[in-house]
Design an enzyme around this catalytic site. Sequence first.
Site, mmCIF file in Angstrom:
data_model
loop_
_atom_site.group_PDB
_atom_site.id
_atom_site.type_symbol
_atom_site.label_atom_id
_atom_site.label_comp_id
_atom_site.label_asym_id
_atom_site.label_seq_id
_atom_site.Cartn_x
_atom_site.Cartn_y
_atom_site.Cartn_z
ATOM 1 N N LYS A 126 45.875 -35.382 50.871
ATOM 2 C CA LYS A 126 44.780 -34.896 50.035
ATOM 3 C C LYS A 126 45.128 -35.152 48.578
ATOM 4 C CE LYS A 126 46.606 -30.154 50.084
ATOM 5 N NZ LYS A 126 47.018 -30.034 48.683
ATOM 6 N N CYS B 226 46.126 -24.293 47.295
ATOM 7 C CA CYS B 226 45.716 -25.259 48.315
ATOM 8 C C CYS B 226 45.431 -24.617 49.667
ATOM 9 C CB CYS B 226 46.781 -26.344 48.453
ATOM 10 S SG CYS B 226 46.914 -27.382 46.982
ATOM 11 N N ASP C 243 51.313 -28.514 52.320
ATOM 12 C CA ASP C 243 52.129 -28.810 51.129
ATOM 13 C C ASP C 243 53.597 -28.392 51.200
ATOM 14 O OD1 ASP C 243 49.873 -29.892 50.024
ATOM 15 O OD2 ASP C 243 49.510 -28.277 48.598
#
Length: 265
Positions: free
Chosen positions: A170, A203, A60
């Site tokens: 994702k 995450c 991310d």
Amino acid sequence: MKKTPGTPVAYGPHPDNAWHQHYGVTSLLRPARTPTPLLFTSDQGNLELDIGASALVVVDMQNDFCHPEGWFAQKGASMQATRRPIPRLRRLLPAWRAAGGRVIWLNWGIRADRLNLPPVVHFVGKRSASGVGYGEHSPIDHGPALVQGTWGAEVISELKIEPADIHVYKHRLSGFWDNELDSILRAQGITSLLFAGINTDRCVFSSLQDAAFLGYDCVLLRDACSTPSPAYVSRAVHFLVAQCHGFVATAAALNTALTSMQQES
């Protein structure tokens, strides 16, 4: 060019996982690969892994989370926190690649219509009628938040992407849910995963935890991860990783080991 019976043909996603056809014989034998061992220190003692069977998973590090005009920044999140892994990764990534390690960019990348996001994901991204949720436009408009192919879903420009790197999108906190990550890793012969990126407690931890449940060797690089959450939250994650899911180490220690290995070669 037309293939002749004596022309070798390979079928597979990686040289270590491929069939070969030559002179009319289709061989299902995989080549025996010599490990590339790397020894480095962790919080729990010395660790050794096979670089050729390992991947660095960067989670991310995207414009919508790390850029001062991204979705997170416009919500008031600390850019000091989300940008903290950048210098560590800028040093680690070239050394890791030079040693033969693979890099996985594991990023949020939702459908534009958001049809596969359940109510809880819609809610935590928006929180109120006036909030800006997944796939919606912020006041400083760089496009819909975290939609595949848009500015917000791109990796920040400070981190260089190489052609051989692998990208996986994702749409949950965990990178192993309802997508192809597990299949890609297994097809590449990867058994050990090193995790970096943001957010440590969301995450990164969710993906590491699921990876451990699936049988991967997991290492959390704590100095190459960050989160705007209070410091005690990260300490709890480090404790849980060490107790239940694998190992906690640092990008600094990994980089030192990689430098030493390259000097000896």
